[in-house]
Design a protein around this motif. Structure first.
Motif, short mmCIF file in Angstrom:
data_model
loop_
_atom_site.label_atom_id
_atom_site.label_comp_id
_atom_site.label_asym_id
_atom_site.label_seq_id
_atom_site.Cartn_x
_atom_site.Cartn_y
_atom_site.Cartn_z
N GLY A 37 0.83 -1.20 0.00
CA GLY A 37 0.00 0.00 0.00
C GLY A 37 0.86 1.24 0.00
O GLY A 37 1.65 1.47 -0.92
N ASP A 38 0.74 2.07 1.04
CA ASP A 38 1.57 3.27 1.18
C ASP A 38 2.82 3.00 2.02
O ASP A 38 3.57 3.93 2.32
N HIS A 39 3.04 1.78 2.40
CA HIS A 39 4.13 1.39 3.29
C HIS A 39 5.25 0.77 2.45
O HIS A 39 5.03 -0.22 1.75
N VAL A 40 6.45 1.36 2.52
CA VAL A 40 7.61 0.84 1.79
C VAL A 40 8.58 0.24 2.80
O VAL A 40 8.90 0.89 3.81
N ILE A 41 9.04 -0.97 2.53
CA ILE A 41 9.95 -1.66 3.45
C ILE A 41 11.20 -2.08 2.68
O ILE A 41 11.11 -2.74 1.64
N THR A 42 12.36 -1.70 3.19
CA THR A 42 13.64 -2.17 2.67
C THR A 42 14.38 -2.86 3.81
O THR A 42 14.51 -2.31 4.89
N GLU A 43 14.85 -4.07 3.55
CA GLU A 43 15.47 -4.83 4.64
C GLU A 43 16.78 -5.48 4.20
O GLU A 43 16.98 -5.83 3.04
N ARG A 44 17.67 -5.61 5.19
CA ARG A 44 18.98 -6.22 4.96
C ARG A 44 19.34 -7.01 6.22
O ARG A 44 19.17 -6.52 7.34
N PHE A 45 19.84 -8.23 6.02
CA PHE A 45 20.23 -9.09 7.13
C PHE A 45 21.67 -9.56 6.92
O PHE A 45 22.06 -9.93 5.81
N MET A 46 22.45 -9.54 7.99
CA MET A 46 23.86 -9.95 7.95
C MET A 46 24.09 -10.98 9.04
O MET A 46 23.66 -10.79 10.17
N SER A 47 24.77 -12.07 8.70
CA SER A 47 24.95 -13.18 9.64
C SER A 47 26.42 -13.43 9.93
O SER A 47 27.27 -13.36 9.03
N GLY A 48 26.71 -13.71 11.21
CA GLY A 48 28.04 -14.12 11.63
C GLY A 48 29.12 -13.09 11.37
O GLY A 48 30.19 -13.42 10.87
N ILE A 49 28.87 -11.83 11.74
CA ILE A 49 29.82 -10.76 11.48
C ILE A 49 30.30 -10.14 12.80
O ILE A 49 29.73 -10.38 13.87
N GLU A 50 31.34 -9.33 12.73
CA GLU A 50 31.78 -8.55 13.88
C GLU A 50 30.82 -7.38 14.07
O GLU A 50 30.37 -6.77 13.10
N ALA A 51 30.52 -7.04 15.30
CA ALA A 51 29.67 -5.88 15.57
C ALA A 51 30.49 -4.60 15.41
O ALA A 51 31.63 -4.54 15.88
N PRO A 52 29.95 -3.57 14.73
CA PRO A 52 30.67 -2.30 14.63
C PRO A 52 30.67 -1.58 15.98
O PRO A 52 29.96 -1.98 16.91
N PRO A 53 31.45 -0.49 16.11
CA PRO A 53 31.64 0.14 17.42
C PRO A 53 30.35 0.50 18.17
O PRO A 53 30.23 0.24 19.38
N PHE A 54 29.38 1.09 17.49
CA PHE A 54 28.15 1.49 18.19
C PHE A 54 27.44 0.27 18.78
O PHE A 54 26.98 0.30 19.93
N TRP A 55 27.39 -0.80 18.01
CA TRP A 55 26.67 -1.97 18.49
C TRP A 55 27.48 -2.77 19.51
O TRP A 55 26.90 -3.46 20.36
N ARG A 56 28.79 -2.67 19.47
CA ARG A 56 29.58 -3.26 20.56
C ARG A 56 29.25 -2.57 21.87
O ARG A 56 29.12 -3.22 22.92
N MET A 57 29.13 -1.25 21.81
CA MET A 57 28.75 -0.50 23.00
C MET A 57 27.37 -0.93 23.49
O MET A 57 27.14 -1.14 24.69
#
Length: 350
Positions: A182-202
């Motif tokens: 409808g009027d809702h647009v969804i874009t998605e991305r999934f990543m598996s088995g990776i190192e967490a970047p600095p913000f997400w490590r925190m």
């Protein structure tokens, strides 16, 4: 240019204090927001009918907004209430705008007042939900609001613009998919088995989880009209179910993006993060707000310089790639709603 028969975030609740008005331009319309004696919000044209002075330079007295030029007092309905030593009964009314306060924001309807409906205020999972802790802020950005929509619906740029915080090469390597409901647009991305970047490590560390283990990461961008983007983001310890992992092994949040057009080339950006872990930890809220604010500041320079380039070379054709799908589809929704808004209404059959 702008969808107007809709609700926009005009301000954070704490921006409009009891005794002082707030001036803000929204969809090319100068408005002033103030609270009456009961604390209820009102919105008017920022224009005194006497000499055209901005009412936002005045002060609030009781239930009225008093012009700072000659003392004319306006009511919340746009009618002049009084003026020292003057009869005001014949003064023309100025425009008032439907406004509503909810969940820490002040919303305004810049279009046809008779079409305003509180039932049309957008619902979001995190709004008013005690399971989420929220912190955010406001940026004024000098670009077309649609450029920010493009930016937020394509997070590939994180690898380059935000290399020191949330960017990583794995974003480039993971394909994104876009769909429209409808009027809702969804874009998605999934990543598996990776190192967490600095913000997400925190974030993992602050949630009591190990930051040095591999993670599964997700980014799910949701566009809804007129210009709201909510992004589901997070990481979970690898192999625990990723996006569907239990809360105990992940750090998950909604990135909040209320984009309110100011003019054709400027906008008000109400940003924030609603996290679904340790919602009552105020120190964590402040830390995330600071980190997220720095990330968005990196976007600001890029967007404003992009806008300058587009104005300097208006005839240049831009390339469209698969990573641009979210922004392209969001613009199609906007264009369709603008066309419907501009179409003459058909009289009801007798």
């Amino acid at each position: 240019m702008f969808i107007t028969n809709t609700w926009y975030v005009a301000a954070r609740s704490d921006e409009v204090v009891a005794d002082a008005p707030l001036g803000r331009k929204i969809c090319d319309q100068s408005m002033v927001f103030f609270r009456n004696a009961a604390g209820e919000i009102a919105a008017l044209e920022d224009f005194c009918p006497h000499r055209g002075a901005p009412l936002s330079l005045g002060r609030v007295v009781g239930d009225t907004l008093v012009c700072g030029y000659h003392g004319l007092a306006m009511g919340a309905n746009g009618r002049t209430v009084s003026m020292p030593c003057q009869r005001v009964g014949g003064f023309p009314a100025i425009r008032s705008f439907p406004a509503h306060e909810a969940h820490g924001f002040i919303w305004v309807w810049p279009g046809e007042a008779e079409k305003a409906d509180l039932a049309l205020l957008p619902p979001f999972e995190w709004l008013g939900n005690p399971a989420y802790g929220y912190g955010g802020g406001l940026y004024h950005i000098g670009c077309d609001y649609r450029l920010l929509i493009d930016n937020l619906m394509d997070l590939t740029h994180e690898t380059y613009v935000h290399a020191s915080s949330i960017g990583q090469k794995e974003i480039d390597d993971a394909p994104c998919k876009t769909r429209v409901e409808g009027d809702h647009v969804i874009t998605e991305r999934f990543m598996s088995g990776i190192e967490a970047p600095p913000f997400w490590r925190m974030a993992l560390r602050m949630n009591g989880l190990p930051e040095d283990q591999k993670v599964d990461r997700w980014q799910i961008c949701h566009f809804t009209p007129p210009s709201h983007i909510m992004i589901e983001v997070g990481v979970a310890l690898a192999g625990q179910g990723g996006y569907h992992a239990p809360d105990a092994v992940k750090a998950a949040s909604w990135v909040v993006d209320f984009i309110t057009p100011e003019t054709a080339h400027s906008l008000h950006y109400f940003w924030g993060m609603a996290r679904k872990f340790k919602p009552d930890d105020e120190a964590l809220t402040a830390q995330i707000r600071e980190g997220q604010g720095k990330i968005f500041a990196e976007d600001q320079e890029m967007l404003e310089r992009q806008q300058q380039n587009l104005l300097a070379w208006p005839g240049r054709r831009l390339l469209m790639l698969n990573i641009d799908g979210g922004g392209v589809q969001s613009r199609k929704v906007i264009d369709r709603l603008l066309a419907a808004q501009a179409a003459p209404s058909t009289p009801a059959a007798a």
